[in-house]
Motif scaffolding. Structure first.
Motif, mmCIF file in Angstrom:
data_model
loop_
_atom_site.group_PDB
_atom_site.id
_atom_site.type_symbol
_atom_site.label_atom_id
_atom_site.label_comp_id
_atom_site.label_asym_id
_atom_site.label_seq_id
_atom_site.Cartn_x
_atom_site.Cartn_y
_atom_site.Cartn_z
ATOM 1 N N ILE A 1 0.676 -1.402 0.003
ATOM 2 C CA ILE A 1 0.116 -0.248 -0.145
ATOM 3 C C ILE A 1 0.987 1.346 0.009
ATOM 4 N N ILE A 2 0.680 2.260 -0.801
ATOM 5 C CA ILE A 2 1.434 3.466 -1.060
ATOM 6 C C ILE A 2 0.645 4.526 0.086
ATOM 7 N N SER A 3 -0.606 4.761 0.080
ATOM 8 C CA SER A 3 -1.173 5.441 0.960
ATOM 9 C C SER A 3 -2.539 5.349 1.021
ATOM 10 N N VAL A 4 -3.198 5.968 1.997
ATOM 11 C CA VAL A 4 -4.568 5.555 2.490
ATOM 12 C C VAL A 4 -5.454 6.993 2.504
ATOM 13 N N GLY A 5 -6.767 6.907 2.069
ATOM 14 C CA GLY A 5 -7.532 7.930 2.050
ATOM 15 C C GLY A 5 -8.759 7.590 3.109
ATOM 16 N N ILE A 6 -9.258 8.388 4.009
ATOM 17 C CA ILE A 6 -10.324 7.994 4.797
ATOM 18 C C ILE A 6 -11.228 9.164 4.853
ATOM 19 N N GLY A 7 -12.551 8.747 4.707
ATOM 20 C CA GLY A 7 -13.753 9.919 4.971
ATOM 21 C C GLY A 7 -14.579 9.539 6.088
ATOM 22 N N SER A 8 -14.893 10.748 6.641
ATOM 23 C CA SER A 8 -15.762 10.320 7.916
ATOM 24 C C SER A 8 -16.812 11.298 7.896
ATOM 25 N N PRO A 9 -18.026 11.155 8.622
ATOM 26 C CA PRO A 9 -19.160 12.102 8.699
ATOM 27 C C PRO A 9 -18.526 13.388 9.489
ATOM 28 N N GLY A 10 -18.870 14.647 9.436
ATOM 29 C CA GLY A 10 -18.631 15.952 9.827
ATOM 30 C C GLY A 10 -19.494 16.194 11.067
ATOM 31 N N PRO A 11 -19.190 17.372 11.699
ATOM 32 C CA PRO A 11 -18.066 18.244 11.141
ATOM 33 C C PRO A 11 -16.761 17.806 11.451
ATOM 34 N N ALA A 12 -15.866 18.414 10.712
ATOM 35 C CA ALA A 12 -14.528 17.822 10.881
ATOM 36 C C ALA A 12 -13.648 19.107 10.575
ATOM 37 N N ASP A 13 -12.186 19.164 11.219
ATOM 38 C CA ASP A 13 -11.183 20.061 10.663
ATOM 39 C C ASP A 13 -10.362 19.164 9.823
ATOM 40 N N ILE A 14 -10.699 19.492 8.403
ATOM 41 C CA ILE A 14 -10.318 18.894 7.365
ATOM 42 C C ILE A 14 -8.865 18.593 7.212
ATOM 43 N N SER A 15 -8.056 19.638 7.150
ATOM 44 C CA SER A 15 -6.536 19.463 6.948
ATOM 45 C C SER A 15 -5.900 19.018 8.247
ATOM 46 N N VAL B 1 -4.742 10.945 3.931
ATOM 47 C CA VAL B 1 -5.399 11.798 3.783
ATOM 48 C C VAL B 1 -6.841 11.923 4.035
ATOM 49 N N PHE B 2 -7.401 12.738 4.620
ATOM 50 C CA PHE B 2 -8.589 12.794 5.459
ATOM 51 C C PHE B 2 -9.775 14.072 4.651
ATOM 52 N N GLU B 3 -10.986 13.309 4.602
ATOM 53 C CA GLU B 3 -11.885 14.096 3.800
ATOM 54 C C GLU B 3 -13.453 13.883 4.633
ATOM 55 N N ASN B 4 -14.332 14.847 4.680
ATOM 56 C CA ASN B 4 -15.537 14.421 5.142
ATOM 57 C C ASN B 4 -16.244 13.622 4.023
ATOM 58 N N ASP B 5 -17.169 12.838 4.399
ATOM 59 C CA ASP B 5 -17.844 11.786 3.572
ATOM 60 C C ASP B 5 -18.482 12.257 2.287
#
Lengths: 332, 332
Positions: free
Chosen positions: A65-79, A110-114
């Motif tokens: 695996i090179i890297s991972v992305g994850i998405g989560s319900p918000g609110p979030a501090d994305i950076s 890397v993180f993002e909201n869903d």
């Protein structure tokens, strides 16, 4: 040599993990219950277990695996990758999810909201492919979404952007929204609001074939409304027109703001299919000024439930490409 | 050695040219009539003459100029620098303004529409300084504006973004807008619409101190409405509340879309001062959900009539810095 990416879609009910190559071809995927009520530490454990199991079943390890992305319900501090609070993850308060997952899996995350993650998935390989300016709407319990402007997600100050369902279109005398505002699009056009508008009218005695459903089940679902409309019930059709009109006006307003080339609708309600899409387009054309009538493509999402894992993996690929470009320019 | 930048603000009535250093300190500026009715070739002549005269009066020549920014009324193809058509420049049809000015002055030229240029000026050195996400509204005959997202102007597909006055907030039974839509913010809150709403009501016999103005002059201006409101006329105050409420709702909707930290109002109407600003904020707070009440700064622009020349010069500086960064990374 590492050549794959993981996309993790953390939901209140289900945890989905997918493994993709850099072209976003799916190598493997899995789905497990999240057990969000057991708290962040247990959820991180489940992410690790689920990921390792998925990889080993496919003769892979984390070394692939090179890297991972994850998405989560918000609110979030994305950076920063912090889940500030999430109604669907009640035990999560200021949880540094990005850091925790990165430490546990030993990978860049890397993180993002869903909603943004699903938007990015549709943009890269789904219904948004080929455009640089796109709006993504999810029609579910609420109305959320994401904005792509000039090929990038729009986050706004404090990650406040893209609360798209809370655009007010009926400020005077409009329905109250769960958010506390009056006349939001979401108060008319989400799946829940569509069902609620029908239920209230039936309770008030409006004649409709939905009356029978209400008597038998004690409630009316959004699907019931669309089904009865398809069978010719006049009242159910009126309710759906209210939904489609609010979404059509939403499209008018959004084209005047960020100027998208394409609007993509996703979420459970798009199961209603062509009649819903046709009606949204009709109301868009009715409300928009004539010059812009032909200028917006309105369509449905194509990735379905996988948009989250594809989108988060795509964000990991995107991040990795950016880092490599920066590195090669530093080294040259 | 060249060290200055020119900002050119081409309007239907006036042509303004300013000379600035790279910190956007003003070296000199001038204003001449555009004579737009004489056609593009004559206007290009005037741009050349006006520029050379300004420079020579300040002991400068074009050799002292690094590059040039020019802003023009729209609609335009911004990246190509073509004025497609412009109601205020009636002889301009598909005029490659960027190329023509570049050839005539022998300089690189960056092109923007006038509202985006003024937005960029406020963003860089005016009321938007210090934020990365901003919305700029101009309140004049119409309502236009610009959007800054993550430090960049938002153009949208086909340069269609930021038609901010045409957001629909009263779709059912709302006033017709000049654009052909119904219930646009512009139909309520532009200077012209504010005057028109007052005039219509006076014609219909509404009691107000404005009746005397109408009888004497045959019309009512936006300034009259604000003046009479300040003197305590109840009806004039109601008209202004309608203006401020439409602008407050516009702020609510825009914060849910691009998530700005700050909204900057510009244009003739801001001469109304603090009472207008206060009223917009009150309606924003009335319509927004409680969680976001404190999250938007709403203020007036600070650059006045110079926003156009400052903004276009600032775009020239910005473009030059980008080119130098790219060049140094290519050469390293």
């Amino acid at each position: 040599m590492s050549k794959y990416y993981l996309g993790i879609d953390l939901g209140g009910t289900n945890l989905k993990v997918g493994c993709f190559d850099s072209e976003l071809n799916q190598i493997a995927k899995t789905l497990n219950p999240t057990h969000a009520d057991m708290g962040p530490e247990a959820v991180i454990d489940r992410i690790e277990e689920t990921t390792k199991k998925l990889l080993s079943e496919n003769n892979l390890t984390l070394d692939d695996i090179i890297s991972v992305g994850i998405g989560s319900p918000g609110p979030a501090d994305i950076s920063e990758g912090i889940v500030v609070s999430a109604p669907n993850l009640p035990e999560f308060q200021n949880v540094p999810l990005k850091q925790l997952v990165s430490e546990r899996l030993g990978k860049d995350v890397v993180f993002e909201n869903d909603a943004n993650a699903a938007c990015w998935g549709e943009y890269v390989v789904g219904a948004g492919r080929g455009v640089k300016d796109m709006i993504f709407f999810t029609l579910g319990t609420g109305i959320g979404g994401g904005i792509i402007s000039n090929g990038e997600l729009v986050h706004g100050f404090g990650d406040n952007a893209a609360e798209l369902g809370h655009m007010i279109i009926y400020p005077h005398g409009g329905r109250f929204c769960g958010c506390g505002q009056r006349g939001c699009v979401e108060a008319y056009a989400s799946a829940s609001s569509t069902a609620r508008r029908a239920t209230e009218a039936i309770q008030a005695g409006t004649p409709s074939s939905l009356k029978k459903v209400y008597k038998e089940k004690g409630h009316i679902s959004c699907k019931n409304v669309f089904d009865h409309a398809a069978q010719g019930d006049k009242f159910a059709n009126e309710i759906i027109k209210g939904t489609a009109e609010a979404l059509g006006i939403l499209c008018v307003n959004i084209i005047h703001i960020t100027g998208p080339q394409r609007v993509v609708f996703a979420g459970g309600m798009i199961a209603a299919g062509e009649p819903l899409l046709k009606s949204i387009k009709e109301y868009f054309n009715y409300h928009i000024w004539p010059l812009k009538q032909e200028k917006l493509e309105i369509c449905f999402a194509t990735l379905g439930e996988d948009a989250g894992i594809i989108g988060t993996a795509a964000l990991a690929v995107h991040q990795n490409q950016k880092l490599r470009t920066e590195k090669s320019s530093d080294m040259s």
